[in-house]
Design a protein around this motif. Structure first.
Motif, PDB file in Angstrom:
ATOM      1  N   ARG A   1      31.437  56.106  30.190  1.00  0.00           N
ATOM      2  CA  ARG A   1      31.424  54.879  30.994  1.00  0.00           C
ATOM      3  C   ARG A   1      30.646  55.128  32.281  1.00  0.00           C
ATOM      4  NH1 ARG A   1      36.492  50.983  32.313  1.00  0.00           N
ATOM      5  NH2 ARG A   1      35.235  49.223  32.988  1.00  0.00           N
ATOM      6  N   PHE A   2      29.575  54.356  32.463  1.00  0.00           N
ATOM      7  CA  PHE A   2      28.686  54.525  33.607  1.00  0.00           C
ATOM      8  C   PHE A   2      27.998  53.194  33.884  1.00  0.00           C
ATOM      9  CE2 PHE A   2      26.573  55.458  29.677  1.00  0.00           C
ATOM     10  CZ  PHE A   2      25.346  54.829  29.780  1.00  0.00           C
ATOM     11  N   ALA A   3      27.424  53.046  35.063  1.00  0.00           N
ATOM     12  CA  ALA A   3      26.746  51.802  35.440  1.00  0.00           C
ATOM     13  C   ALA A   3      25.422  51.666  34.704  1.00  0.00           C
ATOM     14  CB  ALA A   3      26.509  51.782  36.950  1.00  0.00           C
ATOM     15  N   ASP A   4      25.018  50.435  34.477  1.00  0.00           N
ATOM     16  CA  ASP A   4      23.731  50.159  33.827  1.00  0.00           C
ATOM     17  C   ASP A   4      22.550  50.713  34.617  1.00  0.00           C
ATOM     18  OD1 ASP A   4      25.030  48.803  31.788  1.00  0.00           O
ATOM     19  OD2 ASP A   4      24.792  46.838  32.747  1.00  0.00           O
ATOM     20  N   THR A   5      22.730  50.915  35.914  1.00  0.00           N
ATOM     21  CA  THR A   5      21.646  51.411  36.763  1.00  0.00           C
ATOM     22  C   THR A   5      21.404  52.906  36.582  1.00  0.00           C
ATOM     23  OG1 THR A   5      23.206  51.726  38.579  1.00  0.00           O
ATOM     24  CG2 THR A   5      21.999  49.631  38.510  1.00  0.00           C
TER      25      THR A   5
ATOM     26  N   ILE B   1      34.988  54.417  47.600  1.00  0.00           N
ATOM     27  CA  ILE B   1      34.870  53.343  46.611  1.00  0.00           C
ATOM     28  C   ILE B   1      33.385  53.183  46.291  1.00  0.00           C
ATOM     29  CG2 ILE B   1      35.167  50.859  46.222  1.00  0.00           C
ATOM     30  CD1 ILE B   1      37.791  52.379  46.183  1.00  0.00           C
ATOM     31  N   SER B   2      33.075  53.025  44.999  1.00  0.00           N
ATOM     32  CA  SER B   2      31.685  52.967  44.567  1.00  0.00           C
ATOM     33  C   SER B   2      31.421  51.785  43.640  1.00  0.00           C
ATOM     34  CB  SER B   2      31.329  54.261  43.828  1.00  0.00           C
ATOM     35  OG  SER B   2      30.061  54.169  43.230  1.00  0.00           O
ATOM     36  N   PRO B   3      30.367  51.020  43.916  1.00  0.00           N
ATOM     37  CA  PRO B   3      29.975  49.961  42.986  1.00  0.00           C
ATOM     38  C   PRO B   3      29.215  50.528  41.778  1.00  0.00           C
ATOM     39  CG  PRO B   3      28.489  49.980  44.845  1.00  0.00           C
ATOM     40  CD  PRO B   3      29.560  51.011  45.129  1.00  0.00           C
ATOM     41  N   VAL B   4      28.809  51.792  41.842  1.00  0.00           N
ATOM     42  CA  VAL B   4      28.012  52.421  40.786  1.00  0.00           C
ATOM     43  C   VAL B   4      28.869  53.253  39.839  1.00  0.00           C
ATOM     44  CG1 VAL B   4      26.154  54.066  40.304  1.00  0.00           C
ATOM     45  CG2 VAL B   4      25.942  52.453  42.213  1.00  0.00           C
ATOM     46  N   HIS B   5      29.678  54.129  40.389  1.00  0.00           N
ATOM     47  CA  HIS B   5      30.451  55.039  39.545  1.00  0.00           C
ATOM     48  C   HIS B   5      31.738  54.379  39.056  1.00  0.00           C
ATOM     49  CE1 HIS B   5      27.631  58.219  39.881  1.00  0.00           C
ATOM     50  NE2 HIS B   5      27.575  58.020  41.190  1.00  0.00           N
ATOM     51  N   ARG B   6      32.185  54.806  37.889  1.00  0.00           N
ATOM     52  CA  ARG B   6      33.273  54.132  37.181  1.00  0.00           C
ATOM     53  C   ARG B   6      34.590  54.892  37.198  1.00  0.00           C
ATOM     54  NH1 ARG B   6      31.811  50.085  38.367  1.00  0.00           N
ATOM     55  NH2 ARG B   6      33.076  48.994  36.847  1.00  0.00           N
ATOM     56  N   ALA B   7      34.675  56.020  37.879  1.00  0.00           N
ATOM     57  CA  ALA B   7      35.909  56.807  37.919  1.00  0.00           C
ATOM     58  C   ALA B   7      37.052  55.968  38.482  1.00  0.00           C
ATOM     59  CB  ALA B   7      35.719  58.061  38.776  1.00  0.00           C
ATOM     60  N   ALA B   8      38.132  55.903  37.739  1.00  0.00           N
ATOM     61  CA  ALA B   8      39.353  55.203  38.163  1.00  0.00           C
ATOM     62  C   ALA B   8      39.131  53.706  38.390  1.00  0.00           C
ATOM     63  CB  ALA B   8      39.954  55.868  39.407  1.00  0.00           C
ATOM     64  N   VAL B   9      38.108  53.136  37.772  1.00  0.00           N
ATOM     65  CA  VAL B   9      37.858  51.706  37.928  1.00  0.00           C
ATOM     66  C   VAL B   9      39.096  50.938  37.467  1.00  0.00           C
ATOM     67  CG1 VAL B   9      36.761  51.352  35.661  1.00  0.00           C
ATOM     68  CG2 VAL B   9      36.162  49.853  37.572  1.00  0.00           C
ATOM     69  N   GLY B  10      39.483  49.952  38.262  1.00  0.00           N
ATOM     70  CA  GLY B  10      40.658  49.154  37.925  1.00  0.00           C
ATOM     71  C   GLY B  10      41.952  49.703  38.484  1.00  0.00           C
ATOM     72  N   ILE B  11      41.946  50.929  38.991  1.00  0.00           N
ATOM     73  CA  ILE B  11      43.180  51.503  39.544  1.00  0.00           C
ATOM     74  C   ILE B  11      43.263  51.220  41.038  1.00  0.00           C
ATOM     75  CG2 ILE B  11      44.504  53.615  39.952  1.00  0.00           C
ATOM     76  CD1 ILE B  11      43.289  54.763  37.391  1.00  0.00           C
ATOM     77  N   VAL B  12      42.198  51.535  41.777  1.00  0.00           N
ATOM     78  CA  VAL B  12      42.178  51.318  43.226  1.00  0.00           C
ATOM     79  C   VAL B  12      41.476  50.003  43.564  1.00  0.00           C
ATOM     80  CG1 VAL B  12      41.355  52.249  45.430  1.00  0.00           C
ATOM     81  CG2 VAL B  12      42.306  53.786  43.716  1.00  0.00           C
ATOM     82  N   ASP B  13      40.475  49.657  42.781  1.00  0.00           N
ATOM     83  CA  ASP B  13      39.728  48.416  42.958  1.00  0.00           C
ATOM     84  C   ASP B  13      39.484  47.837  41.565  1.00  0.00           C
ATOM     85  OD1 ASP B  13      37.617  47.041  45.143  1.00  0.00           O
ATOM     86  OD2 ASP B  13      37.004  46.845  43.051  1.00  0.00           O
ATOM     87  N   SER B  14      39.576  46.536  41.435  1.00  0.00           N
ATOM     88  CA  SER B  14      39.476  45.925  40.106  1.00  0.00           C
ATOM     89  C   SER B  14      38.096  46.075  39.465  1.00  0.00           C
ATOM     90  CB  SER B  14      39.861  44.445  40.176  1.00  0.00           C
ATOM     91  OG  SER B  14      38.984  43.757  41.039  1.00  0.00           O
TER      92      SER B  14
END
Length: 154
Positions: free
Chosen positions: A65-69, A91-104
């Motif tokens: 799981r990674f960003a399209d960029t 918090i990163s708009p690019v990286h997907r680590a822990a996505v949905g846990i700290v930020d949706s």
């Protein structure tokens, strides 16, 4: 922190930048957490490149799981766990680590990561989990707030 390495950009004869990931056991996926490409000795780059050349795959696995960029030159089978030191987590708009846990919608990334050592004693699924990454981020956030409150009293 133990992160998994699964792709690289190619530089002269060696891989020069590495995308690292944590493992999300709930979704059974590797989630990008940072790109690391500085503070490597030439010998270290040659060693990592030699180790990973046999693990090249034609395209990313469906459970990466990674960003399209993110568009690396080469993809690798998830095979090495690296111990990494970083200045902090953000918090990163690019990286997907822990996505949905700290930020949706956003993940967590490491700032100024550097390789400490390769963890031959760990399998890729034993890399830091997305839950651990979220816990470290929250603990860091809490510690930063406590430090600010302490300094305000001085």
């Amino acid at each position: 922190m133990n992160e998994l390495n699964w792709w690289h950009d190619v530089t002269v004869g060696v891989y020069g930048a590495f995308l690292l990931a944590c493992y999300d056991g709930n979704n059974e996926e590797f989630q990008s957490i940072c790109k690391i490409g500085t503070r490597f000795s030439e010998a270290m780059l040659e060693e990592r490149s030699a180790s990973l050349r046999l693990k090249v795959i034609p395209k990313p696995k469906p459970y990466y799981r990674f960003a399209d960029t993110i568009n690396p030159d080469v993809w690798f089978e998830a095979s090495e766990v690296w111990e990494v030191k970083a200045s902090d987590l953000t918090i990163s708009p690019v990286h997907r680590a822990a996505v949905g846990i700290v930020d949706s919608d956003k993940g967590i990334s490491l700032r100024f990561p550097r390789l400490v050592r390769v963890r031959d004693d760990k399998a890729p699924e034993e890399a830091s989990s997305s839950e651990q990454v979220a816990e470290m981020y929250n603990a860091q956030k809490h510690n930063h707030q406590s430090n600010r409150e302490d300094s305000e009293d001085d």
